[in-house]
Design an enzyme around this catalytic site. Structure first.
Site, short mmCIF file in Angstrom:
data_model
loop_
_atom_site.label_atom_id
_atom_site.label_comp_id
_atom_site.label_asym_id
_atom_site.label_seq_id
_atom_site.Cartn_x
_atom_site.Cartn_y
_atom_site.Cartn_z
N PHE A 25 0.83 -1.20 0.00
CA PHE A 25 0.00 0.00 0.00
C PHE A 25 0.87 1.26 0.00
O PHE A 25 0.63 2.19 -0.76
CB PHE A 25 -0.95 -0.01 1.20
CG PHE A 25 -1.98 -1.10 1.09
CD1 PHE A 25 -3.12 -0.93 0.33
CD2 PHE A 25 -1.78 -2.32 1.72
CE1 PHE A 25 -4.07 -1.94 0.21
CE2 PHE A 25 -2.72 -3.34 1.62
CZ PHE A 25 -3.86 -3.15 0.85
N HIS A 118 -1.05 -3.17 7.15
CA HIS A 118 -1.66 -1.93 6.64
C HIS A 118 -3.12 -2.27 6.33
O HIS A 118 -3.42 -2.92 5.32
CB HIS A 118 -0.90 -1.47 5.38
CG HIS A 118 -1.20 -0.05 4.97
ND1 HIS A 118 -0.23 0.82 4.50
CD2 HIS A 118 -2.37 0.63 4.92
CE1 HIS A 118 -0.79 1.98 4.20
NE2 HIS A 118 -2.10 1.90 4.43
N VAL A 119 -4.01 -1.89 7.23
CA VAL A 119 -5.41 -2.32 7.13
C VAL A 119 -6.05 -1.77 5.85
O VAL A 119 -5.66 -0.72 5.35
CB VAL A 119 -6.25 -1.88 8.36
CG1 VAL A 119 -5.83 -2.64 9.60
CG2 VAL A 119 -6.18 -0.37 8.56
N HIS A 120 -7.01 -2.53 5.32
CA HIS A 120 -7.67 -2.11 4.08
C HIS A 120 -9.04 -2.76 3.98
O HIS A 120 -9.26 -3.87 4.48
CB HIS A 120 -6.81 -2.48 2.86
CG HIS A 120 -6.34 -3.91 2.87
ND1 HIS A 120 -5.25 -4.33 3.61
CD2 HIS A 120 -6.81 -5.01 2.26
CE1 HIS A 120 -5.07 -5.62 3.44
NE2 HIS A 120 -6.02 -6.07 2.62
N LEU A 121 -9.93 -2.05 3.35
CA LEU A 121 -11.32 -2.49 3.16
C LEU A 121 -11.47 -3.04 1.74
O LEU A 121 -11.14 -2.35 0.77
CB LEU A 121 -12.26 -1.30 3.37
CG LEU A 121 -13.74 -1.50 3.03
CD1 LEU A 121 -14.38 -2.55 3.92
CD2 LEU A 121 -14.49 -0.17 3.17
#
Ligand SMILES: [Zn+2]
Length: 160
Positions: A25, A118-121
């Site tokens: 990301f 790295h959080v993600h939707l």
């Protein structure tokens, strides 16, 4: 389970997976939209195409900040991620006319996260006749459209 018969971006990933250093990301943010498959850049969050998509137009919405914990997202980041997901639905509707959408967070490897720091939707467009959500998340299918073209079409369709 379906397996990709022809997915050059996936082969590219498999070939280069060991050499890749850093967060995909954060790397995408540093690159051009074309190279990073970035569809839209916001102030605190951005949208990119999943390089390993479950369907054409599978988008990922992530904070600009390198945040690994869902609970560490601040209110402004959480709000903008949701706003970008909403805009992404608009762009997908105009480009691919899906009949539905799955939105979801995979937190931790056991929950299916490929990237855990790295959080993600995930925003996955759905059509009648495609597979159920769990098989969709567990594997990939042959895709009729190349990622570069998807990126350009969605970027052009992005609601202003
Ligand atoms: Zn990152």
């Amino acid at each position: 389970m379906t397996r990709p018969l022809w997915a050059p971006w996936r082969l590219e990933y498999v070939g280069g997976a060991d050499e890749q250093e850093g967060c995909i990301f954060c790397l995408a943010l540093e690159r051009s939209d074309e190279d990073g498959l970035v569809v839209h850049r916001g102030e605190r969050a951005f949208v990119l195409l999943n390089k390993f998509p479950y369907a054409s137009g599978h988008l990922l919405v992530a904070p600009v900040r390198h945040v690994g914990e869902f609970g560490d997202l601040d209110a402004d980041e959480a709000l903008e991620i949701h706003q970008l997901a909403s805009q992404g639905i608009g762009a997908l509707a105009q480009t691919y006319s899906p009949q539905g959408y799955n939105l979801g967070w995979n937190l931790g490897r056991i929950a299916g996260a490929g990237v855990t720091d790295h959080v993600h939707l995930h925003l996955v467009p759905r059509w009648a006749g495609d597979t159920n959500f769990m098989p969709v998340l567990a594997d990939v299918k042959v895709l009729p459209e190349h990622l570069a073209e998807s990126r350009e079409r969605l970027a052009n369709a992005w609601p202003s």
